[in-house]
Scaffold this motif. Sequence first.
Motif, PDB file in Angstrom:
ATOM      1  N   ARG A 142     -16.135   5.294  -2.315  1.00 17.31           N
ATOM      2  CA  ARG A 142     -15.648   5.336  -0.936  1.00 17.31           C
ATOM      3  C   ARG A 142     -14.442   4.411  -0.746  1.00 17.31           C
ATOM      4  N   ARG A 165     -12.272   3.432  -3.047  1.00 14.84           N
ATOM      5  CA  ARG A 165     -11.096   4.012  -3.701  1.00 14.84           C
ATOM      6  C   ARG A 165     -10.499   5.126  -2.856  1.00 14.84           C
ATOM      7  N   LEU A 166     -11.362   5.946  -2.259  1.00 14.07           N
ATOM      8  CA  LEU A 166     -10.892   7.042  -1.416  1.00 14.07           C
ATOM      9  C   LEU A 166     -10.151   6.510  -0.182  1.00 14.07           C
ATOM     10  N   ILE A 167     -10.737   5.470   0.440  1.00 13.35           N
ATOM     11  CA  ILE A 167     -10.096   4.877   1.613  1.00 13.35           C
ATOM     12  C   ILE A 167      -8.750   4.243   1.237  1.00 13.35           C
ATOM     13  N   GLN A 168      -8.716   3.544   0.074  1.00 13.18           N
ATOM     14  CA  GLN A 168      -7.479   2.903  -0.365  1.00 13.18           C
ATOM     15  C   GLN A 168      -6.397   3.931  -0.654  1.00 13.18           C
ATOM     16  N   THR A 169      -6.830   5.065  -1.247  1.00 16.57           N
ATOM     17  CA  THR A 169      -5.854   6.123  -1.528  1.00 16.57           C
ATOM     18  C   THR A 169      -5.253   6.673  -0.245  1.00 16.57           C
ATOM     19  N   TRP A 170      -6.091   6.910   0.750  1.00 11.17           N
ATOM     20  CA  TRP A 170      -5.591   7.433   2.019  1.00 11.17           C
ATOM     21  C   TRP A 170      -4.691   6.416   2.723  1.00 11.17           C
ATOM     22  N   ARG A 171      -5.061   5.138   2.632  1.00  8.56           N
ATOM     23  CA  ARG A 171      -4.210   4.113   3.220  1.00  8.56           C
ATOM     24  C   ARG A 171      -2.824   4.088   2.574  1.00  8.56           C
ATOM     25  N   THR A 172      -2.826   4.185   1.239  1.00 11.64           N
ATOM     26  CA  THR A 172      -1.536   4.176   0.522  1.00 11.64           C
ATOM     27  C   THR A 172      -0.675   5.366   0.911  1.00 11.64           C
ATOM     28  N   LEU A 173      -1.317   6.551   0.955  1.00  7.82           N
ATOM     29  CA  LEU A 173      -0.567   7.749   1.329  1.00  7.82           C
ATOM     30  C   LEU A 173      -0.033   7.657   2.752  1.00  7.82           C
ATOM     31  N   LEU A 174      -0.874   7.140   3.652  1.00 10.81           N
ATOM     32  CA  LEU A 174      -0.452   7.016   5.040  1.00 10.81           C
ATOM     33  C   LEU A 174       0.696   6.021   5.183  1.00 10.81           C
TER      34      LEU A 174
END
Length: 280
Positions: free
Chosen positions: A33, A35-44
């Motif tokens: 979870r 890693r998924l949140i961090q990925t979305w934060r980076t993309l955003l």
Amino acid sequence: MARSKAGRRDRSSSGPLPPGVERRRRLREERRRERLIQTWRTLLFGGVSTGLIWVLLTSGWSLRSQQQLRVRGSDRLGSDAVVKAAGLRFPRPLITLEPGRLERRLLAELPVESVSVQRRLVPPSLEVRLKDRRPIAAASRMGSRGMEQGMVDVAGHWMPLTVARQGEAPSSAVVVEGWIPSRRRMVARVLEQRDQLGSPLQVIQIAPDGDLSLRTETLGLVRLGSNERLLNQQLVTIALLSSSLPANLRGQASSGIDLSDPSKPELQLRPNSKPAMVNP
């Protein structure tokens, strides 16, 4: 008997997991979870940053009009001349302007000694500092359409009359006749030392073959030749002759002094007379 063993295995597999196994499973799920949140934060964050940069480049950090161009240091050249010489078109993102390249182009196109270009982000603008070239002597040269009139600056560069400020006159009474590019440095050196010659300098003459001659008020015509390495010594000799040459041999009394070899100056009295050696 076999069925009872299988039933016990099914009951044991569907029962609660040992505490250690359950804890490791929860940790793995939490890490996934995170890693998924961090990925979305980076993309955003990357998307928002890219959008902001795009907005700044296209709307904020750009030259929209000539009013954002600030020209300083010159009292004869303004933003119109800079825009024309640089070939600027508006609007233009500031990031696409290379100061070094722009400086070289302006230096080649404008009658200036130096150029400095700086981009300003707040507020968005372009600052150009110029140092004007000042005419020091009137000049003439042979051009494609015959004899051209112009001026030279302190560095010996040719200046067409059209680039000088209206009504601006050279800062000296010296005239350069027959200017050619290959003698620019010699002309500049003579102009630099004109007040140390012991006699007012009137004319710098350049022959088509490049030979240099000077005319001073006291000595008349002084032939120097084309050897630039001898020029400093020749100018020193002119100063010595200006103070030591007898009055009856000065000015119009002689047809010239040959200083092509400054260690052996020759005074040429008349076309039919033999040259006389002069000891400065």
